[in-house]
Structure formats: structure tokens, C-alpha cells
Design a protein around this motif. Structure first.
Motif, short mmCIF file in Angstrom:
data_model
loop_
_atom_site.label_atom_id
_atom_site.label_comp_id
_atom_site.label_asym_id
_atom_site.label_seq_id
_atom_site.Cartn_x
_atom_site.Cartn_y
_atom_site.Cartn_z
N THR A 88 2.69 3.27 7.91
CA THR A 88 1.73 2.87 7.76
C THR A 88 0.99 1.37 8.36
O THR A 88 -0.25 1.05 8.40
CB THR A 88 0.87 2.67 6.61
OG1 THR A 88 1.27 2.34 5.63
CG2 THR A 88 1.12 4.24 5.62
N THR B 286 0.06 -2.19 9.89
CA THR B 286 -0.23 -2.54 10.73
C THR B 286 0.29 -3.80 11.73
O THR B 286 0.04 -4.15 12.17
CB THR B 286 -1.61 -2.73 10.84
OG1 THR B 286 -2.09 -3.50 9.30
CG2 THR B 286 -2.41 -1.59 10.55
N CYS C 122 -1.25 -2.80 5.34
CA CYS C 122 -0.89 -1.22 5.50
C CYS C 122 -2.46 -0.61 6.42
O CYS C 122 -3.28 -0.88 5.24
CB CYS C 122 -0.39 -0.81 4.72
SG CYS C 122 1.38 -1.66 4.68
N ASP C 123 -2.42 0.39 6.64
CA ASP C 123 -3.76 1.42 6.82
C ASP C 123 -4.23 2.45 5.20
O ASP C 123 -2.89 3.12 4.98
CB ASP C 123 -3.57 2.76 7.76
CG ASP C 123 -4.43 1.80 9.60
OD1 ASP C 123 -3.47 2.26 10.48
OD2 ASP C 123 -4.72 0.42 9.17
N PRO D 156 -7.78 -1.35 4.47
CA PRO D 156 -6.16 -2.46 4.99
C PRO D 156 -5.93 -2.84 2.97
O PRO D 156 -6.64 -3.08 2.50
CB PRO D 156 -6.64 -3.38 5.17
CG PRO D 156 -7.78 -3.33 6.05
CD PRO D 156 -8.61 -2.50 5.63
#
Length: 120
Positions: free
Chosen positions: A30, A32, A100-101, A106
Motif C-alpha cells: 500500500t 505510495t 500509504c493508500d 493517505p
């Protein structure tokens, strides 16, 4: 959940070099971007460097041309911060951060921090 573990801090003389490492575990797919921030005594935490999922890097003006963020080719969730030509004003606690997603947007995760002291 993502866990971050930093290492590599210490005491170095002005003009010296240090390399910090940060390893991520948990829900790493997850992530990014992975980032470094620092916080000096009495100051707010500030952005230092970023590497995105696609490998794009970005730096604070104060460290550009001296610091390099990179990642392990075999494990892209281990990132490094190579710090060259260190100055006393680089003294701070350095924190690894992962963005992170998630369903709610976020989410930020932080490591415990590692002390970097630049002094003669």
C-alpha cells in the motif's frame, strides 16, 4: 499497518558522511512513497527527501546536491539516505515516513527516529 525501522545514525564531524537505512514491513504494497524527515531541537519536523513508488525523487533545497535517497534494488521497501558533506545544521533526529493508500485516504506511518549529530 506498516512498520518502519531506521538505522545508521551517529556522531560525525563536519564534512563527513553517514548513511541511514529504513526498512518497511507489514502492508508494504500500500506504500505510495517513502520519505525522510528531520527534527532539530526546538524546531518543527521538516521534509528532507522522498522517493515514490515509481522511483521519482525529491529533496528539500537545504540538502539538494548533498543528500541522496535511494532504495534497495532487490527490496524496494528498504530505502537509504546517503548524507554527504554534513554540516552542524544537519544535526537532528531523522525519521522515516511511509505514505500509504487506504480506504480513508493517505495514511502516514513513522519510524522511531535515529539521531544524527554533526559536531567537531
Amino acid at each position: 499497518q506498516v512498520q518502519l525501522v531506521e538505522s545508521g545514525g551517529g556522531l560525525v564531524q563536519p564534512g563527513g558522511d553517514l548513511r541511514l537505512s529504513c526498512s518497511a514491513s507489514g502492508a508494504i504494497t500500500t506504500i505510495t512513497s517513502m520519505n525522510w524527515y528531520r527534527q532539530a531541537p526546538g524546531k518543527q519536523r521538516e521534509f528532507v527527501a522522498r522517493i515514490t513508488r515509481s522511483g521519482i525523487t525529491d529533496y528539500a533545497d537545504s540538502v539538494k546536491d548533498r543528500f541522496t535517497i535511494s532504495r534497495n534494488n532487490a527490496d524496494k521497501y528498504t530505502v537509504y539516505l546517503q548524507m554527504n558533506v554534513l554540516k552542524p545544521e544537519d544535526t537532528a533526529v531523522y525519521y522515516c515516513n511511509a505514505v500509504c493508500d487506504s480506504y480513508t485516504g493517505p495514511t502516514n506511518y513513522w519510524g522511531q527516529g535515529t539521531q544524527v549529530t554533526v559536531s567537531s
